[in-house]
Design an enzyme around this catalytic site. Structure first.
Site, mmCIF file in Angstrom:
data_model
loop_
_atom_site.group_PDB
_atom_site.id
_atom_site.type_symbol
_atom_site.label_atom_id
_atom_site.label_comp_id
_atom_site.label_asym_id
_atom_site.label_seq_id
_atom_site.Cartn_x
_atom_site.Cartn_y
_atom_site.Cartn_z
ATOM 1 N N GLY A 1 -9.669 4.594 -6.164
ATOM 2 C CA GLY A 1 -8.361 3.913 -6.431
ATOM 3 C C GLY A 1 -7.388 4.428 -5.351
ATOM 4 N N VAL A 2 -5.820 4.626 -6.068
ATOM 5 C CA VAL A 2 -5.043 5.241 -5.103
ATOM 6 C C VAL A 2 -5.226 6.548 -4.896
ATOM 7 C CG1 VAL A 2 -3.350 5.580 -6.967
ATOM 8 C CG2 VAL A 2 -2.449 4.846 -4.921
ATOM 9 N N ASP A 3 -5.689 7.169 -5.753
ATOM 10 C CA ASP A 3 -5.796 8.767 -5.301
ATOM 11 C C ASP A 3 -6.803 8.997 -4.157
ATOM 12 O OD1 ASP A 3 -6.104 11.393 -5.734
ATOM 13 O OD2 ASP A 3 -7.371 11.321 -7.600
ATOM 14 N N ASP B 1 0.848 -1.033 0.028
ATOM 15 C CA ASP B 1 0.023 0.059 -0.040
ATOM 16 C C ASP B 1 0.719 1.114 -0.123
ATOM 17 O OD1 ASP B 1 -1.484 2.180 0.810
ATOM 18 O OD2 ASP B 1 -2.580 1.198 2.268
ATOM 19 N N ILE B 2 0.804 2.076 -1.124
ATOM 20 C CA ILE B 2 1.522 3.147 -1.224
ATOM 21 C C ILE B 2 1.571 4.348 -0.101
ATOM 22 C CG2 ILE B 2 0.253 4.735 -2.823
ATOM 23 C CD1 ILE B 2 2.973 4.963 -4.461
ATOM 24 N N ASN C 1 -6.331 12.520 -11.259
ATOM 25 C CA ASN C 1 -6.981 12.954 -12.494
ATOM 26 C C ASN C 1 -6.809 14.445 -12.849
ATOM 27 O OD1 ASN C 1 -9.399 14.549 -11.443
ATOM 28 N ND2 ASN C 1 -9.920 12.442 -10.582
ATOM 29 N N SER D 1 -2.274 4.804 -14.353
ATOM 30 C CA SER D 1 -3.024 4.182 -15.481
ATOM 31 C C SER D 1 -3.906 2.875 -15.629
ATOM 32 C CB SER D 1 -2.506 4.749 -16.914
ATOM 33 O OG SER D 1 -2.666 6.166 -17.035
ATOM 34 N N THR D 2 -3.378 1.987 -14.794
ATOM 35 C CA THR D 2 -3.649 0.663 -14.896
ATOM 36 C C THR D 2 -5.040 -0.029 -14.035
ATOM 37 O OG1 THR D 2 -2.482 -0.356 -13.281
ATOM 38 C CG2 THR D 2 -1.561 -0.186 -15.538
ATOM 39 N N GLY D 3 -5.468 0.968 -13.296
ATOM 40 C CA GLY D 3 -6.995 0.758 -12.677
ATOM 41 C C GLY D 3 -8.169 1.226 -13.629
HETATM 42 N N1 AR6 Z 1 -1.312 1.806 -3.079
HETATM 43 C C1 AR6 Z 1 -0.557 1.371 -4.342
HETATM 44 N N2 AR6 Z 1 -1.569 1.049 -5.261
HETATM 45 C C2 AR6 Z 1 -2.839 1.223 -5.340
HETATM 46 C C3 AR6 Z 1 -3.519 1.718 -3.953
HETATM 47 C C4 AR6 Z 1 -2.733 1.739 -2.666
HETATM 48 N N3 AR6 Z 1 -3.122 2.193 -1.681
HETATM 49 N N4 AR6 Z 1 -4.944 1.551 -4.265
HETATM 50 C C5 AR6 Z 1 -5.032 1.314 -5.415
HETATM 51 N N5 AR6 Z 1 -3.851 0.982 -6.130
HETATM 52 P P1 AR6 Z 1 -6.001 3.545 -10.065
HETATM 53 P P2 AR6 Z 1 -5.576 4.882 -12.649
HETATM 54 C C6 AR6 Z 1 -3.479 0.438 -7.535
HETATM 55 O O1 AR6 Z 1 -7.531 3.409 -10.618
HETATM 56 O O2 AR6 Z 1 -5.937 3.827 -13.514
HETATM 57 C C7 AR6 Z 1 -8.983 7.669 -9.927
HETATM 58 O O3 AR6 Z 1 -10.178 7.814 -9.487
HETATM 59 C C8 AR6 Z 1 -4.598 -0.165 -8.180
HETATM 60 O O4 AR6 Z 1 -4.641 -1.402 -7.899
HETATM 61 O O5 AR6 Z 1 -5.964 4.154 -8.806
HETATM 62 O O6 AR6 Z 1 -4.398 5.931 -13.155
HETATM 63 C C9 AR6 Z 1 -8.446 9.029 -10.018
HETATM 64 O O7 AR6 Z 1 -8.850 10.114 -9.535
HETATM 65 C C10 AR6 Z 1 -3.953 -0.207 -9.767
HETATM 66 O O8 AR6 Z 1 -3.059 -1.175 -9.918
HETATM 67 O O9 AR6 Z 1 -5.587 4.727 -11.146
HETATM 68 C C11 AR6 Z 1 -8.596 9.090 -11.568
HETATM 69 O O10 AR6 Z 1 -9.792 9.426 -11.957
HETATM 70 C C12 AR6 Z 1 -3.197 0.967 -9.601
HETATM 71 O O11 AR6 Z 1 -3.118 1.624 -8.459
HETATM 72 C C13 AR6 Z 1 -8.120 7.620 -12.067
HETATM 73 O O12 AR6 Z 1 -8.739 6.841 -10.835
HETATM 74 C C14 AR6 Z 1 -3.988 2.309 -10.513
HETATM 75 O O13 AR6 Z 1 -5.363 2.350 -10.400
HETATM 76 C C15 AR6 Z 1 -7.029 7.168 -12.537
HETATM 77 O O14 AR6 Z 1 -6.833 5.932 -12.761
#
Ligand code: AR6
Length: 188
Positions: free
Chosen positions: A43-45, A21-22, A35, A132-134
């Site tokens: 997600g991570v944001d 977990d970052i 975004n 970008s992979t979520g």
């Molecule tokens: N620590 C590390 N990685 C994580 C964590 C964490 N705590 N939580 C999720 N991930 P995403 P995107 C991983 O969707 O595709 C947001 O709503 C997750 O499993 O967070 O760049 C933003 O506001 C995946 O492997 O980011 C944007 O609108 C990775 O982080 C949009 O999502 C990226 O998934 C960005 O989409």
């Protein structure tokens, strides 16, 4: 495949791949896959803003008021608020539209700009999620190669303050994909 951390040395900088977990990383900065609105999200944001508290959003609002929305491929830096990391580097990855809309170049730019910002701020360590992979749908196999090759190229090209780069992958599949890709990228 096991779960032991993968590490390489690039030009004096340690690059490692871990599952985790970052928001718990105590590097000088963690990178947020944000975004363009910089107002938080899922997600991570979402996890970063929840763990870091309101000071991060406050600075994001000031940045957007000053310079407008953050285009894909760009990065900005804020406080880490209550996080163990001192700073958050917010970058915007591309939304996947099939791969022929410049996605790879934008993803490369997101990593490059984030590392550049870390170096400009004299930071010694930075952690990345899999940008970008979520929600943005970028295929993990392809994103892993772009992420790792961009970081390695950046570190090879110049010596900066950055001594440690950590890829912190949340789920096992992503962790395993990055671990496999690093061998391909380095040819080792
Ligand atoms: N620590 C590390 N990685 C994580 C964590 C964490 N705590 N939580 C999720 N991930 P995403 P995107 C991983 O969707 O595709 C947001 O709503 C997750 O499993 O967070 O760049 C933003 O506001 C995946 O492997 O980011 C944007 O609108 C990775 O982080 C949009 O999502 C990226 O998934 C960005 O989409």
């Amino acid at each position: 495949m096991g779960n032991s951390p993968v590490q390489i040395k690039v030009n004096g900088t340690r690059l490692s791949i871990i599952q985790g977990d970052i928001t718990r990383q105590a590097t000088d900065a963690i990178v947020n896959a944000a975004n363009s609105g910089l107002m938080g999200g899922g997600g991570v944001d979402g996890a970063i803003h929840r763990a870091g508290g309101p000071a991060i959003l406050e600075e994001c609002k000031q940045i957007v008021a000053r310079q407008g929305r953050l285009p894909a491929g760009k990065a900005v830096i804020t406080t880490g608020g209550n996080l163990p990391a001192k700073h958050v580097i917010h970058t915007v990855g591309p939304i996947w539209h099939g791969g022929d809309k410049g996605e790879a170049e934008l993803l490369r730019s997101a990593y490059r700009e984030s590392l550049g910002l870390a170096a400009e701020n004299n930071l010694t360590s930075v952690s990345f999620p899999s940008i970008s992979t979520g929600a943005y749908g970028y295929p993990v196999e392809q994103a892993a190669k772009v992420a790792l090759s961009t970081a390695i190229t950046f570190l090879r090209e110049k010596v900066t303050s950055i001594k440690e780069v950590v890829f912190v992958l949340f789920d096992l599949r992503t962790y395993e994909t990055y671990s496999a890709a690093i061998h391909e990228v380095t040819g080792e």
